[in-house]
Design an enzyme around this catalytic site. Structure first.
Site, mmCIF file in Angstrom:
data_model
loop_
_atom_site.group_PDB
_atom_site.id
_atom_site.type_symbol
_atom_site.label_atom_id
_atom_site.label_comp_id
_atom_site.label_asym_id
_atom_site.label_seq_id
_atom_site.Cartn_x
_atom_site.Cartn_y
_atom_site.Cartn_z
ATOM 1 N N HIS A 18 38.734 32.464 44.516
ATOM 2 C CA HIS A 18 38.894 32.816 43.076
ATOM 3 C C HIS A 18 39.471 34.113 43.810
ATOM 4 O O HIS A 18 39.222 34.629 45.049
ATOM 5 C CB HIS A 18 37.739 32.839 43.023
ATOM 6 C CG HIS A 18 37.587 32.038 41.712
ATOM 7 N ND1 HIS A 18 36.668 31.075 40.843
ATOM 8 C CD2 HIS A 18 38.491 30.539 41.069
ATOM 9 C CE1 HIS A 18 36.896 30.603 39.977
ATOM 10 N NE2 HIS A 18 38.070 29.750 40.529
ATOM 11 N N ASP B 187 32.422 34.541 37.997
ATOM 12 C CA ASP B 187 32.382 33.141 38.610
ATOM 13 C C ASP B 187 30.677 33.141 37.979
ATOM 14 O O ASP B 187 29.931 32.377 39.334
ATOM 15 C CB ASP B 187 32.360 33.529 39.535
ATOM 16 C CG ASP B 187 33.731 32.702 39.556
ATOM 17 O OD1 ASP B 187 34.364 32.598 38.149
ATOM 18 O OD2 ASP B 187 34.934 33.188 40.788
ATOM 19 N N SER C 239 42.092 26.423 38.481
ATOM 20 C CA SER C 239 41.951 27.196 37.997
ATOM 21 C C SER C 239 41.976 29.085 38.887
ATOM 22 O O SER C 239 41.668 30.064 38.054
ATOM 23 C CB SER C 239 39.538 28.235 38.664
ATOM 24 O OG SER C 239 40.174 28.055 39.460
#
Length: 184
Positions: free
Chosen positions: A101, A127, A62
């Site tokens: 992230h 998210d 990701s």
């Protein structure tokens, strides 16, 4: 010649049986010292970095191209404010595995509290779908640390050992054999 003989297991077993109690005690003590040293190093890293988890492995794609699956990240968690663009590692209530992230948006309140919105670089949406039900933003308490450096692909062995548990036991077995064969 049988498989046990070709692997040298018969000789290894006889060596272990010949070991007296004193030798065995020192082997166990040496192993204990290695384990306790590793734990002390980990605790020391926690204190120095201010993070409950100073090292993490990237488990998914990701964050590509910034980080790849298997990259080992070094984290800090100092008191300086989180900024848009920083890569953070955070934990979500009810989930065991932390997520790596990038912060894409900040929400600052008049009382000085700051909330964060994150997104994986390789993901098409933010998210909020990963957060706990009803949670729209992350807070400082959710942040485990900030990425400060990395080693590419070093964490792949951790991923392989989790995906293939027999590999973990095989490696531990090989280490045990090595220690027993190379003792003085």
């Amino acid at each position: 010649m049988g498989m046990m003989e070709s692997l040298g297991v018969d000789g290894l077993l006889s060596d272990v049986q010949r070991m007296d109690k004193r030798q065995f005690f020192f082997q166990v003590l040496s192993f204990g010292m290695i384990v306790s040293s590793a734990l002390m190093i980990w605790k020391g890293l926690m204190v120095v970095t201010g993070s409950e988890s100073p090292i993490v492995v990237v488990l998914s794609g990701s964050m590509e191209p910034a980080f790849h699956r298997g990259d080992l990240l070094f984290l800090t968690n100092q008191e300086e404010p989180v900024r848009v663009g920083e890569i953070v590692v955070f934990k979500i209530e009810g989930r065991d595995i932390p997520i790596v992230h990038r912060v894409i948006k900040l929400h600052e309140k008049n009382n000085g509290t700051v909330k964060f919105l994150t997104k994986g670089d390789n993901n098409s949406v933010d998210d909020r779908g990963l957060y706990a039900p009803g949670q729209l933003w992350l807070t400082k308490k959710d942040i485990v640390g900030r990425a400060r450096g990395f080693l590419p692909y070093v964490g792949m062995i951790t991923i392989y050992m989790n995906e293939y548990p027999n590999l973990k036991y095989g490696i531990l077995g090989l280490l045990a054999v090595y220690v027993l064969l190379h003792r003085e």
